[in-house]
Design a protein around this motif. Structure first.
Motif, mmCIF file in Angstrom:
data_model
loop_
_atom_site.group_PDB
_atom_site.id
_atom_site.type_symbol
_atom_site.label_atom_id
_atom_site.label_comp_id
_atom_site.label_asym_id
_atom_site.label_seq_id
_atom_site.Cartn_x
_atom_site.Cartn_y
_atom_site.Cartn_z
ATOM 1 N N TYR A 57 7.218 -0.870 0.242
ATOM 2 C CA TYR A 57 7.129 0.589 0.304
ATOM 3 C C TYR A 57 6.467 1.030 1.603
ATOM 4 N N THR B 271 4.635 4.839 3.277
ATOM 5 C CA THR B 271 4.326 6.272 3.202
ATOM 6 C C THR B 271 4.086 6.798 4.615
ATOM 7 N N LEU C 126 6.063 9.301 0.111
ATOM 8 C CA LEU C 126 6.792 8.033 0.033
ATOM 9 C C LEU C 126 8.122 8.186 0.765
ATOM 10 N N ILE D 212 11.266 2.710 -0.047
ATOM 11 C CA ILE D 212 10.914 1.885 -1.199
ATOM 12 C C ILE D 212 12.067 0.952 -1.526
ATOM 13 N N GLN E 194 9.227 11.914 -5.759
ATOM 14 C CA GLN E 194 7.885 11.476 -5.391
ATOM 15 C C GLN E 194 7.009 11.157 -6.604
#
Length: 297
Positions: A47, A49, A55, A58, A219
């Motif tokens: 992942y 951010t 985010l 992923i 999210q």
């Protein structure tokens, strides 16, 4: 005067509520670029951010057990014998050590830069030294056939052979994927003759892609799961006839991918950011005192 004071207090409370709505609740830690392995060592999530705690990337993948890494991989040549090598490249796993019949496994594996040899008595791969002898001690690494290899996706797992006549001693034979996406597994199980499927064929890539995109969209997991299951935000829960017509985006998603759903919940718990403002509950709510009269509301 009392009415004016109460009115001012209400405006103050409403103002605080409005400010709190723009806080960081349900956002994530900023600039995180990492991977997470679930508590049960079955799912790995890569992942990322951004600077706003959103985010932006992923990828969900299921780690395969060691026995499944060999059972499902039809690219392994069990008849291959390196030139000049007189030892065994593969050995029987042992029927008590695994869930399949006549499973053969490599004698030696390399995981990253660490060498392992199969111990049939313990049903596990154990770390070895340069002479291919089992290491002893508390912190040696080992992997049971029914366990996963809990390392990042970019860590290479390789079938190797030990040749004490060679300068390098451990010679690489073939890389082995250790996750479902890396191997390309689209099915849960084969029948006993290995010429057909014991269950329906599931497209893991497609199903996870749907889930991943919805996680980026919403999210958070709850709204993503609602959309996977075909529940629209506009559906009135009291209109039961509409609920009966719900069509999930992925059939039986909750049953098939319970491990992945649980892993996402764990990840959110790890990297989510909660605002400093704590909303008091009914039990710990402080009484409001009128600043004009001193009376409590």
């Amino acid at each position: 005067m009392r009415k004016l004071s109460v009115l001012i207090m209400l405006i103050f409370v409403i103002g605080l509520s409005a400010c709190g709505s723009d806080g960081t609740i349900n956002n994530f830690e900023i600039r995180k670029d990492d991977y997470y392995i679930s508590d049960d060592d079955r799912v790995i999530i890569d992942y990322k951010t951004n600077e706003d705690g959103k985010l932006v990337e992923i990828s969900i993948d299921r780690l395969m057990t060691v026995q499944d890494m060999f059972y499902y991989n039809n690219q392994i040549d069990y008849e291959y014998i390196p030139e000049g090598f007189s030892g065994n490249t593969f050995t029987e796993a042992g029927y008590q050590c695994n869930d399949y019949e006549n499973l053969f496994v490599p004698v030696n594996l390399e995981i990253g830069n660490t060498k392992f040899k199969y111990d049939r008595f313990q049903c596990e791969y154990r770390e070895v030294d340069r002479d291919n002898e089992f290491k002893t001690g508390t912190y040696i690494r080992k992997y049971n056939l029914r366990e996963t290899i809990d390392v990042a996706r970019d860590v290479i797992v390789t079938i190797v052979i030990f040749d004490d006549t060679s300068i390098e001693r451990f010679i690489e034979i073939q890389d082995i994927p250790h996750t479902m996406k890396m191997l390309g597994v689209y099915t849960i199980g084969l029948n006993i003759d290995q010429d057909g499927y014991s269950e329906g064929v599931f497209n893991y890539y497609r199903d996870m892609a749907v889930y991943e995109q919805l996680l980026l969209k919403h999210q958070e997991n709850e709204a993503a799961m609602d959309e996977v299951l075909g529940v629209s935000e506009s559906v009135n829960l009291l209109e039961l006839d509409l609920l009966a017509e719900v069509t999930p985006l992925v059939k039986d998603f909750e049953e098939r991918y319970a491990l992945e759903i649980a892993a996402i919940e764990e990840l959110v718990g790890e990297i989510s950011v909660i605002a400093d403002d704590v909303v008091p509950t009914d039990n710990d709510e402080e009484p409001i005192t009128d600043p004009g009269t001193g009376d409590t509301a």
